[in-house]
Design an enzyme around this catalytic site. Sequence first.
Site, PDB file in Angstrom:
ATOM      1  N   ASP A   5       0.807  -1.222   0.000  1.00  4.89           N
ATOM      2  CA  ASP A   5       0.000   0.000   0.000  1.00  4.89           C
ATOM      3  C   ASP A   5       0.843   1.276   0.000  1.00  4.89           C
ATOM      4  O   ASP A   5       0.363   2.347   0.390  1.00  4.89           O
ATOM      5  CB  ASP A   5      -0.976   0.017   1.198  1.00  4.89           C
ATOM      6  CG  ASP A   5      -1.933  -1.158   1.177  1.00  4.89           C
ATOM      7  OD1 ASP A   5      -2.217  -1.667   0.083  1.00  4.89           O
ATOM      8  OD2 ASP A   5      -2.391  -1.565   2.252  1.00  4.89           O
ATOM      9  N   GLU A   6       2.080   1.175  -0.434  1.00  3.67           N
ATOM     10  CA  GLU A   6       2.956   2.344  -0.469  1.00  3.67           C
ATOM     11  C   GLU A   6       3.386   2.689  -1.898  1.00  3.67           C
ATOM     12  O   GLU A   6       4.174   3.610  -2.098  1.00  3.67           O
ATOM     13  CB  GLU A   6       4.217   2.099   0.382  1.00  3.67           C
ATOM     14  CG  GLU A   6       3.988   1.970   1.864  1.00  3.67           C
ATOM     15  CD  GLU A   6       3.705   3.304   2.532  1.00  3.67           C
ATOM     16  OE1 GLU A   6       3.763   4.341   1.849  1.00  3.67           O
ATOM     17  OE2 GLU A   6       3.407   3.290   3.738  1.00  3.67           O
TER      18      GLU A   6
END
Lengths: 276, 276, 276, 276
Positions: free
Chosen positions: D220-221
């Site tokens: 999720d980065e």
Amino acid sequence: MTFRCPDRPGIVYAVSGALLQMQANIIEKSQFSEPISGTFCLRTRFETDEADSTHIKVVLEAELAQFGGTLTVRNEEVKQRVLIMVSKFEHCLIDLLYRHSEGELPVDIPLVVSNHWDCQELVARYGIPYVHLPVTKETKRQQEQRLVELVDEHHVDFVVLARYMQVLSAELCAAISGRAINIHHSFLPGFKGAKPYHQAYDRGVKLIGATAHYVTSDLDEGPIIEQDVQRVTHAQNAEQLVVMGKDVERQVLSRAVKWQAEDRVLLVGNRTVVFQ
Amino acid sequence: MTFRCPDRPGIVYAVSGALLQMQANIIEKSQFSEPISGTFCLRTRFETDEADSTHIKVVLEAELAQFGGTLTVRNEEVKQRVLIMVSKFEHCLIDLLYRHSEGELPVDIPLVVSNHWDCQELVARYGIPYVHLPVTKETKRQQEQRLVELVDEHHVDFVVLARYMQVLSAELCAAISGRAINIHHSFLPGFKGAKPYHQAYDRGVKLIGATAHYVTSDLDEGPIIEQDVQRVTHAQNAEQLVVMGKDVERQVLSRAVKWQAEDRVLLVGNRTVVFQ
Amino acid sequence: MTFRCPDRPGIVYAVSGALLQMQANIIEKSQFSEPISGTFCLRTRFETDEADSTHIKVVLEAELAQFGGTLTVRNEEVKQRVLIMVSKFEHCLIDLLYRHSEGELPVDIPLVVSNHWDCQELVARYGIPYVHLPVTKETKRQQEQRLVELVDEHHVDFVVLARYMQVLSAELCAAISGRAINIHHSFLPGFKGAKPYHQAYDRGVKLIGATAHYVTSDLDEGPIIEQDVQRVTHAQNAEQLVVMGKDVERQVLSRAVKWQAEDRVLLVGNRTVVFQ
Amino acid sequence: MTFRCPDRPGIVYAVSGALLQMQANIIEKSQFSEPISGTFCLRTRFETDEADSTHIKVVLEAELAQFGGTLTVRNEEVKQRVLIMVSKFEHCLIDLLYRHSEGELPVDIPLVVSNHWDCQELVARYGIPYVHLPVTKETKRQQEQRLVELVDEHHVDFVVLARYMQVLSAELCAAISGRAINIHHSFLPGFKGAKPYHQAYDRGVKLIGATAHYVTSDLDEGPIIEQDVQRVTHAQNAEQLVVMGKDVERQVLSRAVKWQAEDRVLLVGNRTVVFQ
């Protein structure tokens, strides 16, 4: 009036009965049963020939005592009193003052408090007293005490931190708990803390935002009242995000203050019920 | 249940009393007093052990008879029946069918009717009967009669025109008045009539939109249920607006159908009250 | 610089060649070929050591003469001069003045003109001259002549009608054609003319809007620069729409003025190309 | 074509010169100089009689070699090939398949891969092969190897994780770096990880969102391609947020896939440049 209590059958019936008894005409009515805590929330605007709002409260309290909740009754013509705190950025302050002068914000503003002189002239234009309360590490305790005194002296109902750039002590947070609204310049919970637009730029988000929330001792973690966002692209740098974000910040804060002023915001746990 | 009547004190008290009497638990409750016509509007969702909704209606009618309004009571588990009409464009239809299959739209869809064959395969995939009712100038009267028969035969509660590209006759409009929802591919009242995206392109608007409204004999003038818009720029030509607009159309129509299915839309004069 | 000409191959090559020749560094560059009229539109921001913008223009003109278009070259540090017109509503004016004072609007404002005295104090706060030009049916011609003189005397680049509530004569419209921006308080083409919020209320729309457009003699029909909308419900009456709409109006107008100030808006026929 | 290189004067001149030389007609052209890394980014659509795109690339490479950047040239008629991965939720998949069938998504979809059987029937309706690749802790390595083989066998240009609910290994992430798009069901960086709607409910946010981003080994980065949000209130519980969020998710993912398919997304560091 607003009313909060553990949910069970008969509350609406009791409230509408009490209002009917006073020949009150209901203008607005909203209710919500918060499922997790089982809290019933209600807000009603009504008009009645009964001029004495204390008497109205007595009647309602008698009817609602059985439900063991929290009741507030306020005559709309008696506006809530707001203390605005500000540092150097004036965009939120100017929006509040402008809307207030236009009659869009139903509050009284007895004073504006700042740790800087920057906004003095602006505030003076609107004929509102400006109190300069500078703060250093050493004087923070006294400064905050003076602030609490001002809240008391001026019968302030709630405090608005309109980009006030000081972290409040846990003591001050507790003293004004549920009565202080802050604007944070990000879409929380993203980008807590300092320089959120620069954080947003670094992360490459496609929307920036702002969040109005109640102040708690847990920084940027207070119950959220209102949020909004604005589309950005790769072409804006962090400084341009700062400028673009001002529009969102002031709208979000002004909405939150208006709703608070109209008793539309009820706190249930760490979440807010906002009746619109 | 929904209830509409001339506004006067005591209505809420009477409704909440009747519900308390049935030991009903209120889940949702919305009310609004329309100021121009003086119409009180109410929608309540409640649960009760009383299984017989006819009995519930009798009790409520007895309590509310004094107010002379219109009462509807519906058991949520008995879904409303929807007839969808379509021509060649399938984007709205596919959205309705998809949401229906996902359980997002609480309706039954006994049949889809079209004046073309284009969408037959799509509808077949979802196991729903497809009725082909072609129409020419000469056969319009018969085609519409057949449509009304289908509405009756299938106990249809309301009709959805999901980009059905035929103008309905005044007779048909009257027959399904208040029970037919159309999607118009513009932000009404702008760009009525044919080719609204081309009109929008010519006018150089910066947002395009869609409007879901009740069908009336006055084309594109029916009471609006929902609208939404989408940003466009000079760089999109009319054909690209057509494609971009599909997204808005299907969302707007699906929302309107969902709200109608949940009895959230009350018609007051030429305006709608939408309880959310 | 901006450049508009009939589209044909080689324009970009010629422009980039001329800029390279001046050792200019391109900061922003946008281009668009309008398909209907076949117009090529270009806007470029660049920096160069060449201090003399007249010389820059001469170089560019020499290179671009073959394309037969319209060229503008402006030194960003020489801001455009804006005359603001206003009547009684001050919400758009205050937003422009605030943003100007914050450095968000890159313009000079030599004067504000009004047919009323209402905004005089506000304008005085910002240290800007206020010219009162009252108007009656009989004096309209003289008043408008005086306005044109003021535009000339103050070397005004463009005029902003910030809720100026007078219809301009065809002569005045012609005199300031392409150099005057109006804000209309509806989402055009819906609700032209007077009292658009009341029209919107009567029609029962679910979104209200505002439109910034160039002034033409055809009322509310000028080329649209920017539009935006805001969600409303059945619960707002026409007066509340008026208040809610103010926010949209001022944002839309401020954006349009900013874009005009930055030469981002190119007029092609009755549509605008807006480079962002 | 797209081109990325260290920024310096003369790039645009060289590109437009090369295109002029091939008598190419520029249809779209966007450029951006990323200030932090000093990267010049360009995307141009053009048409030319030269049928051989390899030859076009050779010509462009010759002209642009001096700038030392990365050049891509693609014939629009040769669509990119997309492998879609899915688990049980089908709302994103159905949106992609629908838009693809409507011609809105300019890609070829040689296969859909899933660790479950749930979406098989849906995919079959569209006549696309469905490959079932179940995964357990023990078989993860083999399953991912098989996936990489499928990517190679089918000449897949990029992979779309349309709510594929498995965390990819660092090896797989590296193997498809810059060629895999994921949809996360929150407005990142808020609510990373599992059950973001439940996190959002607990935090009491007033808007929920979705984020399409490139897959990286840092969960999720990855670089964000597109985001959007939707307003919610206190009245929606976590399950209702899940349902409401589906609409945002599918729109955001479909936009990201479309832009990737049209070579509009250029990766610069951890941020994306999206040319629209």
